[in-house]
Design a protein around this motif. Structure first.
Motif, PDB file in Angstrom:
ATOM      1  N   MET A 210       0.853  -1.178   0.000  1.00  0.00           N
ATOM      2  CA  MET A 210       0.000   0.000   0.000  1.00  0.00           C
ATOM      3  C   MET A 210       0.887   1.225   0.000  1.00  0.00           C
ATOM      4  SD  MET A 210      -1.190  -0.169   3.996  1.00  0.00           S
ATOM      5  CE  MET A 210      -2.109   1.342   3.848  1.00  0.00           C
ATOM      6  N   GLU A 211       0.275   2.388  -0.080  1.00  0.00           N
ATOM      7  CA  GLU A 211       1.022   3.650  -0.141  1.00  0.00           C
ATOM      8  C   GLU A 211       0.649   4.519   1.046  1.00  0.00           C
ATOM      9  OE1 GLU A 211       2.096   6.666  -3.714  1.00  0.00           O
ATOM     10  OE2 GLU A 211      -0.026   6.603  -3.166  1.00  0.00           O
ATOM     11  N   ILE A 212       1.660   4.918   1.806  1.00  0.00           N
ATOM     12  CA  ILE A 212       1.487   5.839   2.930  1.00  0.00           C
ATOM     13  C   ILE A 212       2.306   7.084   2.640  1.00  0.00           C
ATOM     14  CG2 ILE A 212       1.830   6.215   5.391  1.00  0.00           C
ATOM     15  CD1 ILE A 212      -0.325   4.235   4.927  1.00  0.00           C
ATOM     16  N   LEU A 213       1.656   8.210   2.484  1.00  0.00           N
ATOM     17  CA  LEU A 213       2.349   9.470   2.228  1.00  0.00           C
ATOM     18  C   LEU A 213       2.786  10.092   3.546  1.00  0.00           C
ATOM     19  CD1 LEU A 213      -0.073  10.969  -0.456  1.00  0.00           C
ATOM     20  CD2 LEU A 213       1.973   9.582  -0.838  1.00  0.00           C
ATOM     21  N   ALA A 214       3.987  10.647   3.555  1.00  0.00           N
ATOM     22  CA  ALA A 214       4.532  11.256   4.766  1.00  0.00           C
ATOM     23  C   ALA A 214       5.441  12.410   4.385  1.00  0.00           C
ATOM     24  CB  ALA A 214       5.293  10.218   5.593  1.00  0.00           C
ATOM     25  N   ASP A 215       5.759  13.262   5.373  1.00  0.00           N
ATOM     26  CA  ASP A 215       6.653  14.380   5.109  1.00  0.00           C
ATOM     27  C   ASP A 215       8.097  13.961   5.367  1.00  0.00           C
ATOM     28  OD1 ASP A 215       6.907  14.295   7.824  1.00  0.00           O
ATOM     29  OD2 ASP A 215       5.833  16.166   8.214  1.00  0.00           O
ATOM     30  N   ALA A 216       9.000  14.929   5.308  1.00  0.00           N
ATOM     31  CA  ALA A 216      10.426  14.630   5.420  1.00  0.00           C
ATOM     32  C   ALA A 216      10.806  14.081   6.790  1.00  0.00           C
ATOM     33  CB  ALA A 216      11.242  15.887   5.120  1.00  0.00           C
ATOM     34  N   GLY A 217       9.969  14.280   7.801  1.00  0.00           N
ATOM     35  CA  GLY A 217      10.269  13.762   9.125  1.00  0.00           C
ATOM     36  C   GLY A 217      10.251  12.251   9.202  1.00  0.00           C
ATOM     37  N   TYR A 218       9.721  11.596   8.171  1.00  0.00           N
ATOM     38  CA  TYR A 218       9.644  10.129   8.161  1.00  0.00           C
ATOM     39  C   TYR A 218      10.588   9.524   7.126  1.00  0.00           C
ATOM     40  CZ  TYR A 218       5.414  10.852  10.914  1.00  0.00           C
ATOM     41  OH  TYR A 218       4.525  11.211  11.883  1.00  0.00           O
ATOM     42  N   GLN A 219      11.524  10.306   6.608  1.00  0.00           N
ATOM     43  CA  GLN A 219      12.475   9.765   5.638  1.00  0.00           C
ATOM     44  C   GLN A 219      13.311   8.669   6.283  1.00  0.00           C
ATOM     45  OE1 GLN A 219      14.595  13.124   4.066  1.00  0.00           O
ATOM     46  NE2 GLN A 219      13.113  13.454   2.430  1.00  0.00           N
ATOM     47  N   GLY A 220      13.382   7.542   5.615  1.00  0.00           N
ATOM     48  CA  GLY A 220      14.047   6.364   6.157  1.00  0.00           C
ATOM     49  C   GLY A 220      13.081   5.214   6.331  1.00  0.00           C
ATOM     50  N   LEU A 221      11.785   5.519   6.521  1.00  0.00           N
ATOM     51  CA  LEU A 221      10.787   4.458   6.664  1.00  0.00           C
ATOM     52  C   LEU A 221      10.504   3.757   5.343  1.00  0.00           C
ATOM     53  CD1 LEU A 221       8.093   5.835   9.140  1.00  0.00           C
ATOM     54  CD2 LEU A 221      10.100   4.427   9.601  1.00  0.00           C
ATOM     55  N   GLY A 222      10.737   4.459   4.228  1.00  0.00           N
ATOM     56  CA  GLY A 222      10.481   3.853   2.923  1.00  0.00           C
ATOM     57  C   GLY A 222      11.325   2.602   2.711  1.00  0.00           C
ATOM     58  N   ALA A 223      12.622   2.685   3.070  1.00  0.00           N
ATOM     59  CA  ALA A 223      13.509   1.532   2.900  1.00  0.00           C
ATOM     60  C   ALA A 223      13.153   0.411   3.866  1.00  0.00           C
ATOM     61  CB  ALA A 223      14.961   1.964   3.112  1.00  0.00           C
ATOM     62  N   GLN A 224      12.642   0.763   5.041  1.00  0.00           N
ATOM     63  CA  GLN A 224      12.308  -0.245   6.046  1.00  0.00           C
ATOM     64  C   GLN A 224      10.970  -0.924   5.784  1.00  0.00           C
ATOM     65  OE1 GLN A 224      12.499   1.700   9.843  1.00  0.00           O
ATOM     66  NE2 GLN A 224      14.674   2.208   9.657  1.00  0.00           N
ATOM     67  N   THR A 225      10.138  -0.332   4.939  1.00  0.00           N
ATOM     68  CA  THR A 225       8.803  -0.888   4.678  1.00  0.00           C
ATOM     69  C   THR A 225       8.629  -1.331   3.234  1.00  0.00           C
ATOM     70  OG1 THR A 225       7.948   1.343   4.238  1.00  0.00           O
ATOM     71  CG2 THR A 225       7.774   0.516   6.493  1.00  0.00           C
ATOM     72  N   GLY A 226       9.711  -1.490   2.508  1.00  0.00           N
ATOM     73  CA  GLY A 226       9.602  -1.932   1.126  1.00  0.00           C
ATOM     74  C   GLY A 226       8.975  -0.917   0.206  1.00  0.00           C
ATOM     75  N   GLY A 227       9.199   0.364   0.475  1.00  0.00           N
ATOM     76  CA  GLY A 227       8.666   1.420  -0.381  1.00  0.00           C
ATOM     77  C   GLY A 227       7.235   1.790  -0.101  1.00  0.00           C
ATOM     78  N   ARG A 228       6.665   1.299   0.989  1.00  0.00           N
ATOM     79  CA  ARG A 228       5.262   1.608   1.293  1.00  0.00           C
ATOM     80  C   ARG A 228       5.086   3.024   1.825  1.00  0.00           C
ATOM     81  NH1 ARG A 228       6.076  -3.730   1.883  1.00  0.00           N
ATOM     82  NH2 ARG A 228       4.393  -5.188   1.325  1.00  0.00           N
ATOM     83  N   VAL A 229       6.096   3.555   2.505  1.00  0.00           N
ATOM     84  CA  VAL A 229       6.067   4.935   2.983  1.00  0.00           C
ATOM     85  C   VAL A 229       6.767   5.808   1.954  1.00  0.00           C
ATOM     86  CG1 VAL A 229       6.765   6.544   4.790  1.00  0.00           C
ATOM     87  CG2 VAL A 229       6.025   4.231   5.394  1.00  0.00           C
ATOM     88  N   VAL A 230       6.044   6.787   1.423  1.00  0.00           N
ATOM     89  CA  VAL A 230       6.566   7.661   0.371  1.00  0.00           C
ATOM     90  C   VAL A 230       6.792   9.046   0.975  1.00  0.00           C
ATOM     91  CG1 VAL A 230       6.161   8.649  -1.912  1.00  0.00           C
ATOM     92  CG2 VAL A 230       5.285   6.354  -1.360  1.00  0.00           C
ATOM     93  N   THR A 231       8.017   9.516   0.933  1.00  0.00           N
ATOM     94  CA  THR A 231       8.390  10.814   1.476  1.00  0.00           C
ATOM     95  C   THR A 231       8.867  11.723   0.352  1.00  0.00           C
ATOM     96  OG1 THR A 231      10.618   9.976   1.927  1.00  0.00           O
ATOM     97  CG2 THR A 231       9.005   9.862   3.730  1.00  0.00           C
ATOM     98  N   PRO A 232       9.029  13.027   0.599  1.00  0.00           N
ATOM     99  CA  PRO A 232       9.519  13.938  -0.449  1.00  0.00           C
ATOM    100  C   PRO A 232      10.870  13.490  -0.981  1.00  0.00           C
ATOM    101  CG  PRO A 232       8.688  15.173   1.425  1.00  0.00           C
ATOM    102  CD  PRO A 232       8.716  13.741   1.849  1.00  0.00           C
ATOM    103  N   PRO A 233      11.189  13.779  -2.231  1.00  0.00           N
ATOM    104  CA  PRO A 233      12.453  13.320  -2.827  1.00  0.00           C
ATOM    105  C   PRO A 233      13.656  13.982  -2.162  1.00  0.00           C
ATOM    106  CG  PRO A 233      11.339  14.876  -4.277  1.00  0.00           C
ATOM    107  CD  PRO A 233      10.373  14.561  -3.180  1.00  0.00           C
ATOM    108  N   HIS A 234      14.727  13.202  -2.043  1.00  0.00           N
ATOM    109  CA  HIS A 234      15.982  13.732  -1.514  1.00  0.00           C
ATOM    110  C   HIS A 234      16.641  14.647  -2.556  1.00  0.00           C
ATOM    111  CE1 HIS A 234      16.473  11.375   2.194  1.00  0.00           C
ATOM    112  NE2 HIS A 234      15.851  10.393   1.539  1.00  0.00           N
ATOM    113  N   ARG A 235      17.448  15.557  -2.052  1.00  0.00           N
ATOM    114  CA  ARG A 235      18.261  16.399  -2.932  1.00  0.00           C
ATOM    115  C   ARG A 235      19.580  15.683  -3.229  1.00  0.00           C
ATOM    116  NH1 ARG A 235      17.006  21.583  -3.918  1.00  0.00           N
ATOM    117  NH2 ARG A 235      19.201  21.933  -4.451  1.00  0.00           N
ATOM    118  N   LYS A 236      19.872  15.497  -4.487  1.00  0.00           N
ATOM    119  CA  LYS A 236      21.123  14.853  -4.876  1.00  0.00           C
ATOM    120  C   LYS A 236      22.270  15.862  -4.959  1.00  0.00           C
ATOM    121  CE  LYS A 236      18.920  11.112  -7.439  1.00  0.00           C
ATOM    122  NZ  LYS A 236      18.835  10.389  -8.749  1.00  0.00           N
TER     123      LYS A 236
END
Length: 288
Positions: A210-236
């Protein structure tokens, strides 16, 4: 019973009943005669020592009975609170709602027996079963400074607002309807830490995709949940980013923010409902 001024406030304020004055007027015109007809039938159906209509009159007139029922359906207000609000006994409110609610249901104004979500696990399961999108965010509420000598006194100071606060994690659907509000934690607790303590990572990792939208405060959860938590894109690029990258990054950030903003609406509604006092009774006009 409430005074005429307080009754006008209830009818005029859309947020109290969720209905406009015109719709409430239509309900009074349509449901009122049905209620009076049933009430008279009940009075005439049992043996009586006095004629129908004799004796004490209702303290809670039909309009007040209807308004009490609408407030109960809208906000789930307890009968005790409504009894204090309308100045009658609790049993009167219970009886009034029991009489008016079936009449509203016949007209189509009823609460469907939908799904009751009692825990975060049930919310995640509900969203995942239908492939719905969820939105999470942390919200803070300012509180009094804890008493001196308390061991965890400094933990209540929020790193964001620099004030004493408690924090909750709120989860809504894509439309901003609140599905879950967590128990509070001290204001110094980070958003991502609170989500982990609530077991959100395990629930998402073990559950359906499923898809869970979140702000930058939750960056890091995407990798731990198999991409289910979607946060704003990182700056390269931290420095000297190409113009085309800045434009693309800004577009992606705004697109994510426009989808996630609904959780702010849900949080605002949650705080508004918790802080709004009941309508005041009008003061009696000064004499002399």
């Amino acid at each position: 019973m409430v005074g005429a001024g307080a009754r006008e406030l209830i009818v005029a304020e859309y947020r109290v009943t969720g209905l406009s004055p015109d719709v409430i007027g239509e309900l009074i015109a349509e449901v009122g005669p049905l209620w009076h007809e049933r009430h008279q039938a009940r009075l005439a159906a049992r043996p009586r020592k006095r004629a129908v209509g004799a004796g004490a009159k209702h303290r809670l007139v039909f309009v007040d009975r209807l308004l009490a029922t609408l407030v109960n359906l809208r906000h789930g207000t307890t009968h005790d609170v409504l009894a204090c609000w309308f100045g009658v006994d609790r049993s009167t409110i219970t009886r009034a709602i029991g009489e008016v609610r079936p009449l509203l249901a016949q007209r189509g104004c009823t609460v469907a027996p939908g799904i009751r979500l009692r825990s975060l696990a049930e919310v995640i399961e509900h969203l995942g079963a239908d492939g719905h999108t969820g939105i999470i965010d942390g919200t803070e509420i300012r509180v009094r400074r804890p008493a001196a000598g308390r061991k965890d006194r400094d933990k209540f100071v929020s790193g964001k607002t620099k004030q004493n606060a408690v924090k909750s994690m709120v989860l809504t659907d894509a439309e901003g309807h609140v599905l879950y509000c967590s128990p509070v934690r001290p204001g110094s607790c980070a958003d991502i830490t609170q989500a982990r303590q609530l077991g959100l990572v395990k629930l998402l990792a073990d559950g359906p995709f499923m898809e869970i939208l979140a702000d930058a405060g939750y960056q890091g959860l995407g990798a731990q949940t198999g991409g289910r938590v979607v946060t704003p894109p990182h700056r390269k690029f931290k420095k000297n980013a190409p113009e085309w990258y800045e434009e693309r990054h800004e577009q992606q950030r705004k697109a994510h923010s426009s989808r996630r903003i609904r959780v702010e609406h849900g949080i605002a509604h949650l705080k508004l409902e918790g802080s709004r006092p009941p309508p005041r009774r009008p003061r009696a006009a000064a004499s002399g």
